[in-house]
Design an enzyme around this catalytic site. Structure first.
Site, PDB file in Angstrom:
ATOM      1  N   ASN A   8      28.432 -28.098 -55.183  1.00 23.23           N
ATOM      2  CA  ASN A   8      28.487 -29.377 -55.576  1.00 23.23           C
ATOM      3  C   ASN A   8      27.975 -30.347 -54.571  1.00 23.23           C
ATOM      4  OD1 ASN A   8      28.877 -32.123 -56.479  1.00 23.23           O
ATOM      5  ND2 ASN A   8      31.312 -31.942 -56.392  1.00 23.23           N
ATOM      6  N   TRP A   9      26.462 -30.711 -54.709  1.00 19.72           N
ATOM      7  CA  TRP A   9      26.059 -31.508 -53.445  1.00 19.72           C
ATOM      8  C   TRP A   9      26.561 -32.887 -53.354  1.00 19.72           C
ATOM      9  CZ3 TRP A   9      20.235 -29.633 -53.718  1.00 19.72           C
ATOM     10  CH2 TRP A   9      20.116 -28.212 -53.574  1.00 19.72           C
ATOM     11  N   LYS A  10      27.171 -33.452 -54.565  1.00 19.87           N
ATOM     12  CA  LYS A  10      27.489 -34.648 -54.254  1.00 19.87           C
ATOM     13  C   LYS A  10      26.508 -35.585 -54.117  1.00 19.87           C
ATOM     14  CE  LYS A  10      32.108 -33.332 -53.228  1.00 19.87           C
ATOM     15  NZ  LYS A  10      33.462 -33.162 -52.710  1.00 19.87           N
ATOM     16  N   HIS A  70      35.695 -34.485 -62.283  1.00 19.87           N
ATOM     17  CA  HIS A  70      35.842 -34.444 -60.637  1.00 19.87           C
ATOM     18  C   HIS A  70      36.743 -35.322 -60.269  1.00 19.87           C
ATOM     19  CE1 HIS A  70      35.201 -34.030 -56.660  1.00 19.87           C
ATOM     20  NE2 HIS A  70      34.674 -32.705 -56.563  1.00 19.87           N
ATOM     21  N   GLU A 101      36.708 -37.245 -57.624  1.00 17.57           N
ATOM     22  CA  GLU A 101      35.796 -38.234 -57.143  1.00 17.57           C
ATOM     23  C   GLU A 101      35.730 -39.367 -58.251  1.00 17.57           C
ATOM     24  OE1 GLU A 101      33.228 -36.474 -54.595  1.00 17.57           O
ATOM     25  OE2 GLU A 101      34.802 -35.694 -53.246  1.00 17.57           O
ATOM     26  N   GLU A 128      41.330 -28.095 -57.980  1.00 17.82           N
ATOM     27  CA  GLU A 128      40.921 -28.824 -57.228  1.00 17.82           C
ATOM     28  C   GLU A 128      41.931 -29.702 -56.937  1.00 17.82           C
ATOM     29  OE1 GLU A 128      36.625 -28.512 -56.231  1.00 17.82           O
ATOM     30  OE2 GLU A 128      36.863 -30.252 -57.323  1.00 17.82           O
ATOM     31  N   GLY A 138      37.391 -32.183 -49.363  1.00 15.91           N
ATOM     32  CA  GLY A 138      36.932 -32.875 -48.086  1.00 15.91           C
ATOM     33  C   GLY A 138      37.639 -33.109 -46.823  1.00 15.91           C
ATOM     34  N   SER A 179      37.870 -27.882 -49.691  1.00 17.88           N
ATOM     35  CA  SER A 179      37.570 -27.431 -48.352  1.00 17.88           C
ATOM     36  C   SER A 179      37.512 -25.817 -48.198  1.00 17.88           C
ATOM     37  CB  SER A 179      38.917 -27.920 -47.595  1.00 17.88           C
ATOM     38  OG  SER A 179      38.749 -29.118 -47.318  1.00 17.88           O
ATOM     39  N   GLY A 202      32.002 -28.041 -52.055  1.00 19.49           N
ATOM     40  CA  GLY A 202      31.327 -29.500 -51.916  1.00 19.49           C
ATOM     41  C   GLY A 202      30.654 -29.258 -50.669  1.00 19.49           C
ATOM     42  N   GLY A 203      31.210 -29.817 -49.287  1.00 19.59           N
ATOM     43  CA  GLY A 203      30.582 -29.814 -47.992  1.00 19.59           C
ATOM     44  C   GLY A 203      29.948 -28.777 -47.547  1.00 19.59           C
TER      45      GLY A 203
HETATM   46  P1  PGA Z   1      34.868 -29.730 -50.633  1.00 15.99           P
HETATM   47  O1  PGA Z   1      34.739 -30.610 -52.124  1.00 15.99           O
HETATM   48  O2  PGA Z   1      34.320 -28.198 -50.468  1.00 15.99           O
HETATM   49  O3  PGA Z   1      33.952 -30.657 -49.568  1.00 15.99           O
HETATM   50  O4  PGA Z   1      36.434 -29.945 -50.090  1.00 15.99           O
HETATM   51  C1  PGA Z   1      34.930 -29.701 -52.969  1.00 15.99           C
HETATM   52  C2  PGA Z   1      34.783 -30.513 -54.272  1.00 15.99           C
HETATM   53  O5  PGA Z   1      34.951 -31.617 -54.287  1.00 15.99           O
HETATM   54  O6  PGA Z   1      34.250 -29.921 -55.325  1.00 15.99           O
END
Ligand code: PGA
Length: 259
Positions: free
Chosen positions: A10-12, A96, A98, A167, A173, A213, A234-235
């Site tokens: 997930n590149w956000k 998600h 976010e 999640e 993050g 993470s 994500g990251g």
């Molecule tokens: P993260 O994000 O790996 O940066 O913790 C995961 C996600 O939001 O899907």
């Protein structure tokens, strides 16, 4: 294993430049091409989807969007429908945390998931408790309620294209990845809850993954869990070398499990 595991990147809202999106994709192509055990899917921002699509050929990498709208078309300024996305990509993420943090309700998540599946998209629905709920010992009931609500418009026929991502909000993050034992219990609850709604067979067929993470150093701790059909990253998915290492190690774990 009934379903092929998935590693989703997930590149956000990254990267900000088209050329960087292309470079990132190129940086993970070799690792993706080198294995066929694990479905690798990337989720760039909407604006990069078409450009990235052109570069995907021959890589085996699948393409997804980070969100969708439930109506197929019409006067909905700024929205992109699941039906539109189905012409470009094969995956979408809904719910998600976010997006939930910006006001997306369980009802909205259910409508998006229903529309995405009806449009033929493989659909990742995210669920997870926040820090306060976790600290209060409410992780189980919170996640169970989210799964119940999210599957309101789903049926057993959707199970092959359905992925439920555990999640925990506090792990996203933050560098505080969940204890694998906790993740295991939550993922088992998620599958059992889903099975209670869409049936035991469908519950066994859908995929349950972990996100929060995850990086190259800890991914094996999750993909080795019996309930875990992959990870949402994500990251670490923005670093080509690290994500490549994660593809290789995930493929290795599932290859061993298949023996
Ligand atoms: P993260 O994000 O790996 O940066 O913790 C995961 C996600 O939001 O899907």
């Amino acid at each position: 294993m009934a379903n092929k595991p998935i590693l989703a990147g997930n590149w956000k809202m990254n990267p900000t430049i088209a050329g960087d999106a292309a470079a990132l994709l190129q940086g993970i192509s070799d690792a993706a091409r080198a294995q066929d055990r694990v479905t690798v899917a990337i989720f760039p921002p909407f604006v990069w989807l078409l450009g990235v699509l052109e570069l995907l050929e021959g890589t085996g990498i699948e393409l997804g969007a980070q969100d969708c709208f439930w109506e197929p078309s019409g006067a909905f300024t700024g929205e992109v429908s699941a039906a539109m996305l189905a012409g470009i990509c094969s995956w979408v993420i809904v719910g998600h945390s976010e997006r939930r943090a910006m006001g997306e309700t369980d009802d909205v998540v259910a409508r998006k998931a229903g529309a995405a599946l009806a449009a033929g998209l493989s659909t990742i629905i995210c669920v997870g408790e926040n820090q306060a709920q976790h600290d209060a010992g409410d992780a189980g009931p919170v996640v169970e309620a989210q799964v119940r609500a999210a599957l309101a418009e789903c049926s057993a026929d959707d199970s092959q294209r359905l992925v439920l991502a555990y999640e925990p909000v506090w792990a996203i993050g933050t560098g505080k990845n969940a204890d694998p034992e906790h993740a295991y219990r939550q993922m088992r609850l998620i599958r059992d809850t889903a099975a209670g709604i869409i049936g035991a067979k469908a519950g066994a067929r859908l995929r349950v993954i972990y996100g929060g993470s995850v990086n190259a150093a800890n991914i094996d701790d999750y993909v080795e869990l019996p309930q875990c059909d992959g990870c949402l990253v994500g990251g670490a998915s923005l670093k080509a070398d690290e994500f490549s290492a994660m593809i290789a190690s995930t493929a290795g774990v599932y290859a061993t499990a298949a023996q």
